[in-house]
Design an enzyme around this catalytic site. Structure first.
Site, short mmCIF file in Angstrom:
data_model
loop_
_atom_site.label_atom_id
_atom_site.label_comp_id
_atom_site.label_asym_id
_atom_site.label_seq_id
_atom_site.Cartn_x
_atom_site.Cartn_y
_atom_site.Cartn_z
CD GLU A 1 -41.83 -27.11 15.44
OE1 GLU A 1 -40.43 -27.49 15.29
OE2 GLU A 1 -42.90 -26.81 16.02
CE LYS B 1 -51.17 -18.81 10.42
NZ LYS B 1 -52.05 -19.46 10.60
CB ALA C 1 -47.66 -32.07 25.82
P1 FAD Z 1 -34.91 -32.47 28.57
O1 FAD Z 1 -33.86 -32.57 27.65
O2 FAD Z 1 -35.11 -33.58 28.62
O3 FAD Z 1 -34.78 -30.88 29.18
C1 FAD Z 1 -36.11 -30.48 30.54
C2 FAD Z 1 -35.40 -29.66 31.40
O4 FAD Z 1 -34.37 -30.80 32.69
C3 FAD Z 1 -34.17 -29.16 30.86
O5 FAD Z 1 -34.81 -27.80 32.04
C4 FAD Z 1 -32.85 -29.45 31.39
O6 FAD Z 1 -31.99 -28.74 31.96
C5 FAD Z 1 -33.77 -30.93 32.66
N1 FAD Z 1 -32.22 -31.59 32.08
C6 FAD Z 1 -31.80 -32.69 31.19
N2 FAD Z 1 -31.46 -33.86 32.19
C7 FAD Z 1 -31.30 -33.56 33.09
C8 FAD Z 1 -30.61 -34.49 33.82
N3 FAD Z 1 -30.17 -35.76 33.42
N4 FAD Z 1 -30.70 -34.54 35.17
C9 FAD Z 1 -31.41 -33.18 35.87
N5 FAD Z 1 -32.00 -32.24 35.08
C10 FAD Z 1 -31.35 -32.62 33.21
N6 FAD Z 1 -42.71 -30.04 23.18
C11 FAD Z 1 -44.20 -31.01 22.72
O7 FAD Z 1 -45.23 -30.70 23.46
N7 FAD Z 1 -44.07 -31.24 21.45
C12 FAD Z 1 -43.23 -30.33 20.42
O8 FAD Z 1 -43.43 -31.30 19.10
C13 FAD Z 1 -42.48 -29.74 20.83
N8 FAD Z 1 -41.28 -30.17 19.85
C14 FAD Z 1 -39.76 -29.27 20.03
C15 FAD Z 1 -39.08 -28.77 19.18
C16 FAD Z 1 -37.99 -27.96 19.73
C17 FAD Z 1 -37.22 -28.07 18.45
C18 FAD Z 1 -37.46 -27.69 20.84
C19 FAD Z 1 -36.63 -27.10 21.36
C20 FAD Z 1 -38.57 -27.97 21.47
C21 FAD Z 1 -40.09 -28.83 21.47
N9 FAD Z 1 -41.28 -28.78 22.47
C22 FAD Z 1 -42.23 -29.60 22.51
C23 FAD Z 1 -40.96 -28.47 23.90
C24 FAD Z 1 -40.29 -29.32 24.83
O9 FAD Z 1 -41.20 -30.82 25.09
C25 FAD Z 1 -39.83 -28.64 26.05
O10 FAD Z 1 -39.12 -27.09 25.85
C26 FAD Z 1 -40.03 -30.02 27.43
O11 FAD Z 1 -40.12 -28.84 28.41
C27 FAD Z 1 -38.64 -29.86 27.56
O12 FAD Z 1 -37.90 -30.86 26.22
P2 FAD Z 1 -36.53 -31.18 26.14
O13 FAD Z 1 -36.61 -32.19 25.09
O14 FAD Z 1 -35.15 -30.15 25.49
O15 FAD Z 1 -36.43 -31.86 27.25
#
Ligand code: FAD
Length: 296
Positions: A17, A281, A51
């Site tokens: 990444e 890096k 974000a």
């Molecule tokens: P979701 O799956 O929507 O989950 C978010 C929250 O809502 C969780 O607490 C989940 O339990 C809850 N939730 C999910 N679905 C529901 C539902 N139907 N009803 C009620 N609650 C629900 N961030 C960036 O800004 N840019 C990036 O490029 C980026 N890359 C990432 C790459 C990886 C591999 C990971 C693990 C994270 C990355 N993030 C990135 C961080 C990520 O955007 C945050 O962790 C964000 O808060 C959650 O994203 P998500 O897609 O998992 O959200």
């Protein structure tokens, strides 16, 4: 060009990444770093996305497209949807498609600070013209364009979610909405990952799962991870931080060593894939690839 096709039995996927630098004057260095990382032949390289859709969106597309054109390595463009109107996402998807990007990591992202402080108003607006969860973005992409879709998952639970059980229920919904593979948030203790893997399989989540590993580079980075992502620190890491608290160079070395050992153990135990958070890096990527026997 589909990342899901890379996941095959007995052939773990190794991916990197990177993130687009925010400052214009740092962009040259990421292209140099990419040259060195491409020489290590990862199976794919993912490119993060700012974000709330702000900042470096164009850079994500530019870099993801460049990786494929210049090095013939598959790229995975991250895409966040929190606070972004549907039509903007649709426009971006069309642009990605025209740039030859076929693999997207579909994420909610973190809502802007001001939105999260008034959750009721943000949730009502998100139901009309913007997305609420990654699940909604995944479903939308699946219904519109032919993309391979990755999704994020959290071996220790997402920081906003009260229980692991609920978080895994939501993960199941991402699979049902059309996700093709999963990448985890970083973790420092492989037992946490293996427990999570076992539990999601028990719940019928069958998607290929890449384990995300981030080398420790310094105290400040670790503090950020704990407070922003809710990642726990095993005693071994706490001891490393203590031992090298006045010696950042040695802490960096020990952190990379710990990550390399984690990766080797994950692969020995037959994971579908490992995803290395390289932090742009190349030396980190190279040390990890060497330790797992992917380069000499
Ligand atoms: P979701 O799956 O929507 O989950 C978010 C929250 O809502 C969780 O607490 C989940 O339990 C809850 N939730 C999910 N679905 C529901 C539902 N139907 N009803 C009620 N609650 C629900 N961030 C960036 O800004 N840019 C990036 O490029 C980026 N890359 C990432 C790459 C990886 C591999 C990971 C693990 C994270 C990355 N993030 C990135 C961080 C990520 O955007 C945050 O962790 C964000 O808060 C959650 O994203 P998500 O897609 O998992 O959200």
């Amino acid at each position: 060009m589909s990342i899901k096709d890379l996941y095959q039995p007995k052939r773990p996927v190794v991916s990197f990444e990177i993130f687009p630098p925010k400052k214009d004057n740092a962009i040259k260095s990421i292209y140099e770093a990419l040259g060195q990382m491409a020489a290590l032949s990862p199976d794919f390289i993912s490119v993060t996305y700012g974000a709330g859709g702000s900042g470096n969106a164009n850079r994500t597309v530019e870099l993801a497209s460049f990786i494929q054109r210049r090095y013939g390595i598959k790229s995975l463009a991250h895409l966040t949807c929190a606070g972004t109107p549907h039509d903007k996402i649709h426009h971006l998807l069309t642009h990605m498609h025209s740039e030859g990007i076929h693999n997207i990591l579909a994420l909610r992202g973190d809502p802007p600070e001001d939105a999260s402080s008034s959750s009721s108003s943000s949730s009502s607006s998100s139901s009309s013209n913007t997305y609420r969860y990654a699940e909604d973005l995944i479903r939308d992409i699946r219904s519109r364009e032919k993309f391979c879709i990755g999704a994020a998952c959290y071996p220790e639970g997402h920081i906003d979610c009260d229980t692991m059980r609920l978080d895994m229920d939501y993960l199941r919904r991402k699979q049902d909405a059309g996700a093709d593979f999963l990448i985890t948030q970083l973790f420092f203790d492989n037992n946490i990952f293996f427990r999570f893997q076992e539990e999601i399989r028990r719940r019928g989540i069958t998607l290929p799962l890449s384990a995300g590993v981030m080398p420790i580079l310094g105290q400040a980075q670790i503090e950020r991870m704990i407070f922003m992502c809710g990642v726990s620190l095993p005693a071994g890491i706490v001891k490393l931080l203590h031992k090298y608290k006045h010696n950042p160079e040695d802490l960096r070395k020990a952190g990379i060593e710990h990550a390399a050992t984690q990766l080797a153990d994950l692969l020995r135990q037959g994971v579908d894939g490992v995803h290395i958070y390289t932090m742009n890096k190349p030396d980190i990527a190279a040390s990890c690839m060497k330790h797992i026997g992917r380069i000499n």
